[in-house]
Every structure is written in structure tokens, then in C-alpha cells.
Design a protein around this motif. Structure first.
Motif, PDB file in Angstrom:
ATOM      1  N   ARG A  55       0.863  -1.117  -0.057  1.00  0.00           N
ATOM      2  CA  ARG A  55      -0.292   0.009  -0.015  1.00  0.00           C
ATOM      3  C   ARG A  55       0.846   1.409   0.083  1.00  0.00           C
ATOM      4  O   ARG A  55       0.667   2.242   0.589  1.00  0.00           O
ATOM      5  CB  ARG A  55      -1.007  -0.018   1.136  1.00  0.00           C
ATOM      6  CG  ARG A  55      -2.077  -1.047   1.178  1.00  0.00           C
ATOM      7  CD  ARG A  55      -2.956  -0.821   2.292  1.00  0.00           C
ATOM      8  NE  ARG A  55      -4.210  -1.608   1.944  1.00  0.00           N
ATOM      9  CZ  ARG A  55      -4.363  -3.032   2.661  1.00  0.00           C
ATOM     10  NH1 ARG A  55      -3.312  -3.541   3.014  1.00  0.00           N
ATOM     11  NH2 ARG A  55      -5.630  -3.408   2.538  1.00  0.00           N
ATOM     12  N   PRO A  57       2.069   4.811  -1.288  1.00  0.00           N
ATOM     13  CA  PRO A  57       1.379   5.675  -2.141  1.00  0.00           C
ATOM     14  C   PRO A  57       1.667   5.808  -3.641  1.00  0.00           C
ATOM     15  O   PRO A  57       2.979   5.685  -3.733  1.00  0.00           O
ATOM     16  CB  PRO A  57       1.655   7.093  -1.648  1.00  0.00           C
ATOM     17  CG  PRO A  57       1.882   6.665  -0.200  1.00  0.00           C
ATOM     18  CD  PRO A  57       2.572   5.434  -0.142  1.00  0.00           C
ATOM     19  N   TYR A 635       8.211   5.335   2.487  1.00  0.00           N
ATOM     20  CA  TYR A 635       6.949   6.165   3.420  1.00  0.00           C
ATOM     21  C   TYR A 635       7.389   7.072   4.668  1.00  0.00           C
ATOM     22  O   TYR A 635       7.493   7.934   5.111  1.00  0.00           O
ATOM     23  CB  TYR A 635       5.707   5.628   3.560  1.00  0.00           C
ATOM     24  CG  TYR A 635       4.503   6.435   3.342  1.00  0.00           C
ATOM     25  CD1 TYR A 635       4.448   7.612   2.904  1.00  0.00           C
ATOM     26  CD2 TYR A 635       3.320   5.798   3.954  1.00  0.00           C
ATOM     27  CE1 TYR A 635       3.595   8.351   2.860  1.00  0.00           C
ATOM     28  CE2 TYR A 635       2.070   6.797   3.952  1.00  0.00           C
ATOM     29  CZ  TYR A 635       2.344   7.855   3.203  1.00  0.00           C
ATOM     30  OH  TYR A 635       1.006   8.749   3.222  1.00  0.00           O
ATOM     31  N   ARG A 653      -3.259  16.339   8.209  1.00  0.00           N
ATOM     32  CA  ARG A 653      -2.824  15.526   7.068  1.00  0.00           C
ATOM     33  C   ARG A 653      -1.810  14.797   7.532  1.00  0.00           C
ATOM     34  O   ARG A 653      -1.438  13.297   7.076  1.00  0.00           O
ATOM     35  CB  ARG A 653      -2.516  16.535   5.894  1.00  0.00           C
ATOM     36  CG  ARG A 653      -3.481  17.506   5.307  1.00  0.00           C
ATOM     37  CD  ARG A 653      -2.870  18.158   4.111  1.00  0.00           C
ATOM     38  NE  ARG A 653      -2.198  17.521   3.291  1.00  0.00           N
ATOM     39  CZ  ARG A 653      -1.109  18.028   2.544  1.00  0.00           C
ATOM     40  NH1 ARG A 653      -0.854  19.368   2.389  1.00  0.00           N
ATOM     41  NH2 ARG A 653      -0.604  17.460   1.526  1.00  0.00           N
ATOM     42  N   ARG A 656      -3.093  11.580   9.397  1.00  0.00           N
ATOM     43  CA  ARG A 656      -3.772  10.467   8.427  1.00  0.00           C
ATOM     44  C   ARG A 656      -2.755  10.029   7.621  1.00  0.00           C
ATOM     45  O   ARG A 656      -2.786   8.652   7.575  1.00  0.00           O
ATOM     46  CB  ARG A 656      -4.796  11.433   7.567  1.00  0.00           C
ATOM     47  CG  ARG A 656      -5.967  11.880   8.346  1.00  0.00           C
ATOM     48  CD  ARG A 656      -7.053  12.342   7.406  1.00  0.00           C
ATOM     49  NE  ARG A 656      -6.567  13.508   6.723  1.00  0.00           N
ATOM     50  CZ  ARG A 656      -6.869  14.829   6.849  1.00  0.00           C
ATOM     51  NH1 ARG A 656      -7.282  14.855   8.232  1.00  0.00           N
ATOM     52  NH2 ARG A 656      -6.590  15.610   6.231  1.00  0.00           N
ATOM     53  N   ALA A 657      -1.758  10.532   7.336  1.00  0.00           N
ATOM     54  CA  ALA A 657      -0.533   9.827   6.596  1.00  0.00           C
ATOM     55  C   ALA A 657       0.189   8.864   7.363  1.00  0.00           C
ATOM     56  O   ALA A 657       0.469   7.658   6.996  1.00  0.00           O
ATOM     57  CB  ALA A 657       0.377  10.941   5.963  1.00  0.00           C
ATOM     58  N   THR A 658       0.211   9.360   8.703  1.00  0.00           N
ATOM     59  CA  THR A 658       0.896   8.305   9.775  1.00  0.00           C
ATOM     60  C   THR A 658       0.030   7.006  10.056  1.00  0.00           C
ATOM     61  O   THR A 658       0.344   5.951   9.989  1.00  0.00           O
ATOM     62  CB  THR A 658       1.205   8.888  10.958  1.00  0.00           C
ATOM     63  OG1 THR A 658       2.072  10.354  11.028  1.00  0.00           O
ATOM     64  CG2 THR A 658       1.717   8.017  12.186  1.00  0.00           C
ATOM     65  N   LEU A 659      -1.252   7.304  10.047  1.00  0.00           N
ATOM     66  CA  LEU A 659      -2.139   6.095  10.046  1.00  0.00           C
ATOM     67  C   LEU A 659      -1.893   5.257   9.135  1.00  0.00           C
ATOM     68  O   LEU A 659      -2.020   4.034   8.903  1.00  0.00           O
ATOM     69  CB  LEU A 659      -3.575   6.416  10.284  1.00  0.00           C
ATOM     70  CG  LEU A 659      -4.079   7.199  11.438  1.00  0.00           C
ATOM     71  CD1 LEU A 659      -5.726   7.625  11.547  1.00  0.00           C
ATOM     72  CD2 LEU A 659      -3.767   6.326  12.662  1.00  0.00           C
ATOM     73  N   ARG A 660      -1.822   5.709   7.898  1.00  0.00           N
ATOM     74  CA  ARG A 660      -1.566   4.635   6.611  1.00  0.00           C
ATOM     75  C   ARG A 660      -0.106   4.134   6.783  1.00  0.00           C
ATOM     76  O   ARG A 660      -0.329   2.958   6.243  1.00  0.00           O
ATOM     77  CB  ARG A 660      -1.783   5.810   5.325  1.00  0.00           C
ATOM     78  CG  ARG A 660      -3.092   6.157   5.029  1.00  0.00           C
ATOM     79  CD  ARG A 660      -3.357   6.793   3.504  1.00  0.00           C
ATOM     80  NE  ARG A 660      -2.158   7.971   3.427  1.00  0.00           N
ATOM     81  CZ  ARG A 660      -2.901   9.186   3.578  1.00  0.00           C
ATOM     82  NH1 ARG A 660      -4.095   9.403   3.951  1.00  0.00           N
ATOM     83  NH2 ARG A 660      -1.959  10.095   3.450  1.00  0.00           N
ATOM     84  N   SER A 661       0.522   4.854   7.021  1.00  0.00           N
ATOM     85  CA  SER A 661       1.875   4.176   7.149  1.00  0.00           C
ATOM     86  C   SER A 661       1.825   2.999   8.322  1.00  0.00           C
ATOM     87  O   SER A 661       2.664   1.860   8.215  1.00  0.00           O
ATOM     88  CB  SER A 661       2.971   5.154   7.349  1.00  0.00           C
ATOM     89  OG  SER A 661       3.142   5.640   8.643  1.00  0.00           O
ATOM     90  N   GLN A 663      -0.555   0.739   8.918  1.00  0.00           N
ATOM     91  CA  GLN A 663      -1.250  -0.170   8.651  1.00  0.00           C
ATOM     92  C   GLN A 663      -0.733  -1.568   8.309  1.00  0.00           C
ATOM     93  O   GLN A 663      -0.922  -2.760   8.808  1.00  0.00           O
ATOM     94  CB  GLN A 663      -2.329   0.172   7.511  1.00  0.00           C
ATOM     95  CG  GLN A 663      -3.198   1.119   7.742  1.00  0.00           C
ATOM     96  CD  GLN A 663      -4.273   0.495   8.778  1.00  0.00           C
ATOM     97  OE1 GLN A 663      -4.919  -0.495   8.864  1.00  0.00           O
ATOM     98  NE2 GLN A 663      -4.307   1.431   9.952  1.00  0.00           N
TER      99      GLN A 663
END
Length: 739
Positions: A55, A57, A635, A653, A656-661, A663
Motif C-alpha cells: 500500500r 502511495p 514512506y 494531514r 492521517r498519513a501516519t495512520l496509513r503508514s 497499517q
């Protein structure tokens, strides 16, 4: 497991689409190192599925893919440079020039630098759409548009590829319905319609001639109307932005890439290789060559002044007053393609026999130095050739001749930029003699590291630009037309008469005959141009400024044989749109038509394609391993850099980017609140309340009435922890826990 299967099937479809794209690309662009492009395709595909599963980006994915693309381009187009900043500057400079030229010239042909770059970008985009974004329909559309453009502009038969493309689209659509659990029997039956259509069309391929005949008769009126509007002519002119090699009458507009045509046109039997001249031209317009009216026409009889000689049996250089050697060479030439020109070697020519007709149908034009004849009458010619009586020493020491009678061969357009003459003066300032001035300019063109010989990378001449000036100071890439015209123009600019000759290089030695005689096969790919320079009593002498070529008729007054100079050229075969077939002759002629430079700097070690195969494979594997190893860090590194300079307005922002990283490393359970998730992560990673502080600040700023203070210390500490934990060991550990 289901997600992995979806990505894998998407990748397989992307590989099939990429195969169709790359196969068509290599048909019209005859790249020598084709295996590199296939290897790059596999590497890009493997990298994409890994990035997709992680995942990552898409901007970072494209950044990782660009590394593979740049390395592939460097391997294909090394420009005689190692992988360094110098190569990157050269590459982006040529890419910029190619893009600008393509936009301004309106040509469908692209240089190798631009075509290879676009091909690699297209391959990455096709695979990204198929696997990363699960959009095979758009990927299929890209391949379809490319296949149609190849068919329209090149005339290639791509029926099989188009049918495969239809099949891929149907299969991908069916899988998409099945994957999304929207599969129904009615949709299956509807999907069978295009599949049955594909099978039916495939079966009808054997009847294509009959089908084409019927379609042609049905559409004759429509096509006639389109033809009257000029549509076909515009498409033809656009599609043929790049010409094919071979002799052409019109040289008024030079420039642009060339296709090689391997059609054999002449078979020559002689004791040594020969340049074969068809004609000369004397008026340079700034964009090309033509002949102008000239009252100076003389035959072999010095007292007889005339332009045309009917049915000549003896031909010589009418400007020369020296004699010719008594020993002559027997030459036999046979035309192989019913061409309407006659190519002749240098020297005093005594034409003895012409088959199947006679010399009665021929005449010689002293203005263009061309023998005209009926192609059906002059299919075979037997003649003798004797060289002029001259030595290298006499040529090297001769004084400057009287050039007053050769003003036509000194004329230049008034629009010629002055820097061309300044360069010629700079090159000849230390050359005291007439011959040394000529040789100085010749050597510069043949050996300068700034000038590259390439048929496929030569750009089309922009509007309102001088052909020679653009070549010498901007594009720096050209083939024989560029190098020969540049030498003629620079010589004229310093008062030395010169003219432009065209014909054929010696071709390929194909057979060894008896009594030290050889047979050479000359193809359209051997079409060539070179300068002739006036040397007083010795008349017009040929010179060879094009890298990789050597004229056996040129007198070289130097300790370095010209054959050695030509042998320093690289000889590889490629085309961007074009190709060039390497020819080797007894004169050490080496024709390079790749995008790489034809000169080597022996003092510098470069990885330019001459490594052992096993080392090349090992290098690719190491590169792939390094790329895969750093993928998990891409990332988190960006987040770590962002955290060091985080501002209030970017905090949401960033969170939210930290949450994606997080996962892949620490997935958030469905329905789990942010606070509970932060507390669980702090507990497992032994961070105290670090991430909980960050989460509370995010929730207060997002849902509260006032802006919360950013916990800078907690953010920087957590970004460092995330960076340390982002590695393959942690990812594999999390995967085992999950499964």
C-alpha cells in the motif's frame, strides 16, 4: 490471500498488455539490446506488485519505478558516459531537445531518447493501471491507441495483437464481475458475444484478401472524397517525418531521423572498396542543397566548354590538370533494384561495356557530375578506373590555389550565423597550409566528443534555423548529411571552395573472388554523403568527416591512417524510430546508428554494455534486491522529514498519513476507536503515551472548538520509532501473526 490473488491476476493481465505494447514498439524501433527492455518490464512488474501489496502511495511507487527506468535508459543509451551526473545532464538535455523538436516540427517520428523514455513510462503506466489501480480497461485503451497508431503510420499487420487485446479486455471484465460478486449468467452470456466475435474474426484471417477487396469496393466513393480533401496526403506527410535511407533527388530540406532500408541496390566487383558517387550539389540554402546555374562546364577536352556529354566513354575530373596513373583497376557493377541512377567510382573512368543496352542512352552532366541513363539499358557496367597522379606529400605542401573561378562553391546564405565561421577560424588558426586547414576541420568533425553520429536521434530541423548552425551548436547529433554539410559550409566560410557529394559508401564484403578481387553488396542503408574540396591542379578531392567511415580514395597526409580513425567508432545497431545496419568493409568502415556516441574515451572506464552476461544479470539482481530492501523505508522517511518541519495547518494531514503508514506494521481493527488504537500501539511498542498524545491532539484539533498545540517532541520521537520498525523483518512478523 484474496487481495494477493487480485493483484497477481491484475499483474498477469498487465504483463500480457505490456507484451503486446512492447512487441509492437520493437517492430518499429529496432533496438539492439531488446533483452534489456524485457528485463526492465519484468523488474517493473515485480516492483509494482510489491509496492501494491504494501500500500505504498502511488507517487512514491512512481519514484521507485523511475530508478529502474533511468537505469534501463542508461544501459540502452550510455552516450559514452558512466552512470553519473554528467550522463543525467546529457540525457535530460537531449530529452528536452527531442520534446521541443517533436512539438515544433509536427513529425510523427521520435528520436530514440524520447521514444525509449515514453515506452518505459507507458509500460509502467500499463502495469500500474492493471495491478496497482485495478483499471485494466484504461490500460487496454492505451495499448489499443498505440497499436492503431503503429498500424496507421507504419502499415504493420497487427490483427493478431488487436484480437488478443479484445480477449484480454473480455477476460479482465469477467474477472472484475466475479471479484465484486456481481457475476450473473446473463452477464456471462453477454460476455460470450465479444469472445465469439474474436474467435470468428480470428478464423476469418485466412480470408482477409477477399474481405479487403469487398471493403475496398464498398468504400471507394468515401475514400475518394477523403482523398480530395487532402486527408491522406496530410497523414502520409505526418507519418513520414523520418525518411528511409537510400538515394533521393530532393535534398532541399535535410534533417530528422532516418530509417535504414536493407534493400540491396548494387553489386560491385573490384580489387578494393570504392565510394560510388552519383552527383554533387553546390548551392547551400541554410536548410539543404540544390544545384544552381553555373556557366563553368568543361568536358574531358580542356578546349571544349559544354555542360552535357552524350554517350561518354571516358569520364574524369575536368577541374584537374594533373595526369592519371597508367595502371587501372577493372570494375564491374550490377544494379539490383531497377534504380534510375548510375553510381560511379572516382578516377579516370573508361566505360567499356554496358548491358543489356548501350551508352547511346546515357549522357553526362558536368554541373552535377552525374551520368544519366535509362535504367533498363544500364543494368550492368564494366569499366576501368585509374587514380590521379598525386602523393600525400605534394598535397600536404601545395600552396593555396587560385579560387576565383569557383565562386559558386564559395557561396553561403547571408542568414548563416557568424559563429559557424568563428568556429572554423578557431579550428584552423594553427594550420599554416591549405591542406592542414581542410584536415583540421575534418578531424574536428570526425573525432569531437561533442558531436554524436546517430541516424535515429537526429532531430528534425526547427523552423527558422540554419541546418549547420543547429547541428554544431544545439543538437550535436547527426549522420552523414550533417557532418558533410558542416564541413563544406565551414570550409567555404574561410575561403576554401567545397561542394557536397552524395552516393554510396563501399557496402559489405560478401564474397572473395579469384586474383585478389572481391565482391561488395551495397544496400540503401549504405547511402552516404561527403564533401569534395578544390585543390587546384588536383581538381576536386573527397574527404570524410563522418565518424565511423573511411574513404579509400581520400589522400591522407598524416601519420595516423584514416582507417584507424574510423575504427575508434562504436558500431551498434538500434532505431527509434529507426535502425542502422552495421557494415564492415576492407576499409574498416563501421556504421554506427544507435543513440550512443561513436567515439570512445579510452582513459575513462565506463559500464557501457560490455560487461560479461553473468555480471550484468548479477548487477540487476543486486539492484532489485536493494530496491526491495528500501521499499518499506520510503514512506516512513518522508514522514520523518515532514515531522522535523511540521506546521500547525498540516498536522491533520500528517496524522492521517501516519495512520496509513502504520497499517502494514500495526493494522487497526475494524470499529476500533483512535484512542483505543493509540493506547494498544503504545503498549505493544513500549512507547508510554507517545502516540496517545499525538492522537488526542489530532482529535481535539479536528473535533474540538480550539486548535490544539502540536506535541512536537512526541511527533519527532514517534517518527524515529516508526522509521526503525519499518523493515521487512517487522512486516513478515506481522504477516505471520495475522495468518
Amino acid at each position: 490471500m484474496k487481495r494477493f490473488l487480485n493483484k497477481l491476476i491484475g499483474l498477469l493481465g498487465g504483463f500480457w498488455l505490456s507484451y503486446l505494447f512492447l512487441k509492437a514498439f520493437l517492430i518499429v524501433n529496432q533496438i539492439e539490446q531488446q533483452l534489456l527492455l524485457w528485463q526492465a518490464l519484468v523488474l517493473i512488474g515485480v516492483l509494482i506488485i510489491i509496492l501494491s501489496l504494501l500500500r505504498v502511495p502511488w507517487p512514491l511507487a512512481f519514484l521507485a519505478l523511475s530508478v529502474v527506468q533511468l537505469l534501463t535508459i542508461w544501459r540502452l543509451l550510455p552516450y559514452d558516459l558512466g552512470l553519473s551526473g554528467a550522463w543525467l545532464r546529457t540525457y535530460f538535455s537531449r530529452l528536452s531537445t527531442a520534446i521541443s523538436t517533436s512539438l515544433t516540427s509536427g513529425s510523427a517520428e521520435l528520436t530514440a531518447t524520447l521514444s525509449v523514455t515514453l515506452a518505459l513510462i507507458a509500460l509502467a503506466l500499463i502495469l500500474m493501471l492493471s495491478c496497482f489501480w485495478s483499471s485494466p480497461g484504461i490500460a487496454s485503451l492505451i495499448v489499443f491507441l498505440y497499436l492503431m497508431s503503429v498500424h496507421i503510420f507504419n502499415g504493420n499487420e497487427l490483427t493478431s495483437e488487436l484480437l488478443q487485446l479484445t480477449l484480454i479486455f473480455c477476460l479482465s471484465r469477467g474477472w472484475s464481475l466475479y471479484r465484486d460478486q456481481r457475476f450473473a449468467w446473463s452477464q456471462l452470456l453477454l460476455g460470450l458475444v465479444p469472445l465469439l466475435l474474436v474467435v470468428g474474426v480470428w478464423r476469418s484471417i485466412t480470408n482477409l484478401p477477399q474481405i479487403n477487396l469487398k471493403l475496398a469496393s464498398w468504400s471507394v466513393e468515401l475514400r475518394s472524397q477523403l482523398n480530395r480533401t487532402g486527408l491522406y496526403e496530410r497523414i502520409e506527410r505526418y507519418a513520414k517525418g523520418a525518411s528511409r535511407t537510400g538515394f533521393s533527388e530532393d535534398d532541399s530540406q535535410l534533417g530528422g531521423p532516418l530509417y535504414d532500408d536493407p534493400t540491396a541496390v548494387i553489386r560491385l566487383q573490384a580489387s578494393q572498396p570504392h565510394y560510388l558517387r552519383i552527383q554533387v550539389k553546390n548551392q547551400y540554402s541554410g536548410r539543404g542543397w540544390q544545384n544552381t546555374r553555373n556557366l563553368r562546364w568543361t568536358s574531358t577536352n580542356q578546349n571544349d566548354s559544354q555542360r552535357y556529354l552524350d554517350a561518354p566513354t571516358v569520364l574524369s575530373d575536368s577541374a584537374a590538370t594533373v595526369g592519371y596513373q597508367t595502371q587501372s583497376e577493372a570494375i564491374e557493377m550490377t544494379t539490383l533494384d531497377n534504380q534510375d541512377y548510375i553510381a560511379l567510382p572516382y578516377g579516370l573512368l573508361n566505360i567499356q561495356n554496358v548491358q543489356p543496352g548501350s551508352l547511346d542512352s546515357t549522357f553526362y552532366d558536368n554541373l552535377s557530375q552525374r551520368l544519366y541513363g535509362n535504367a533498363t539499358d544500364v543494368q550492368q557496367m564494366q569499366l576501368t578506373a585509374a587514380a590521379k597522379k598525386m602523393t600525400a606529400a605534394t598535397i600536404a605542401t601545395m600552396p593555396t590555389p587560385n579560387t576565383s573561378a569557383y565562386q559558386t562553391e564559395l557561396a553561403l546564405p547571408t542568414t548563416l550565423p557568424n559563429r559557424v565561421r568563428k568556429l572554423a577560424l578557431k579550428l584552423t588558426r594553427n594550420a599554416p597550409t591549405y591542406y592542414q586547414k581542410v584536415q583540421a576541420i575534418e578531424n574536428y568533425l570526425a573525432t569531437s566528443a561533442e558531436l554524436v553520429y546517430s541516424k535515429i536521434d537526429t532531430p528534425t530541423l526547427p523552423q527558422n534555423r540554419d541546418y549547420v548552425d543547429y547541428f554544431l551548436f544545439d543538437s550535436h547529433v547527426g549522420y552523414c548529411d550533417n557532418f558533410s554539410t558542416a564541413m563544406v559550409v565551414m570550409l567555404r566560410s574561410i575561403g576554401i571552395p567545397a561542394r557536397w557529394a552524395k552516393g554510396f559508401a563501399p557496402g559489405t564484403l560478401t564474397k572473395e573472388l579469384s586474383q585478389q578481387r572481391y565482391e561488395y553488396t551495397i544496400t540503401n542503408s549504405d547511402a552516404h554523403a561527403w564533401p569534395e574540396v578544390y585543390f587546384g591542379a588536383y581538381g576536386w578531392l573527397p574527404f570524410e568527416p563522418t565518424p565511423g567511415f573511411a574513404n579509400a580514395d581520400e589522400v591522407v597526409a598524416t601519420t595516423e591512417p584514416i582507417s584507424q580513425r574510423s575504427s575508434s567508432s562504436s558500431s551498434t545497431r538500434s532505431t527509434s524510430a529507426t535502425s542502422s545496419t552495421t557494415k564492415t568493409t576492407a576499409a574498416n568502415k563501421s556504421s554506427s546508428a544507435t543513440t550512443s556516441s561513436t567515439r570512445k574515451k579510452a582513459s575513462t572506464f565506463k559500464l557501457n554494455g560490455h560487461l560479461p552476461n553473468w555480471l550484468v544479470v548479477l548487477s540487476w539482481l543486486i539492484l532489485l534486491g536493494l530496491i526491495i530492501a528500501i521499499v518499506p523505508l520510503l514512506y516512513p522517511v518522508c514522514l520523518w522529514l515532514w515531522a522535523r518541519h511540521l506546521k500547525q495547518h498540516n498536522f491533520e494531514r500528517f496524522y492521517r498519513a501516519t495512520l496509513r503508514s502504520l497499517q502494514p506494521l500495526y493494522p487497526r481493527a475494524q470499529g476500533q476507536t483512535l484512542t483505543a488504537y493509540a493506547q494498544a500501539l503504545d503498549s505493544d511498542w513500549q512507547l508510554g503515551t507517545t502516540f496517545e498524545q499525538i492522537t488526542n491532539a489530532y482529535q481535539q484539533q479536528t473535533f474540538g472548538q480550539e486548535k490544539a498545540l502540536i506535541p512536537q517532541k512526541a511527533i519527532q520521537g514517534f517518527s524515529r520509532t516508526l522509521l526503525r520498525r519499518s523493515n521487512w523483518r517487522q512486516l513478515c512478523h506481522r504477516y505471520r501473526q495475522k495468518h
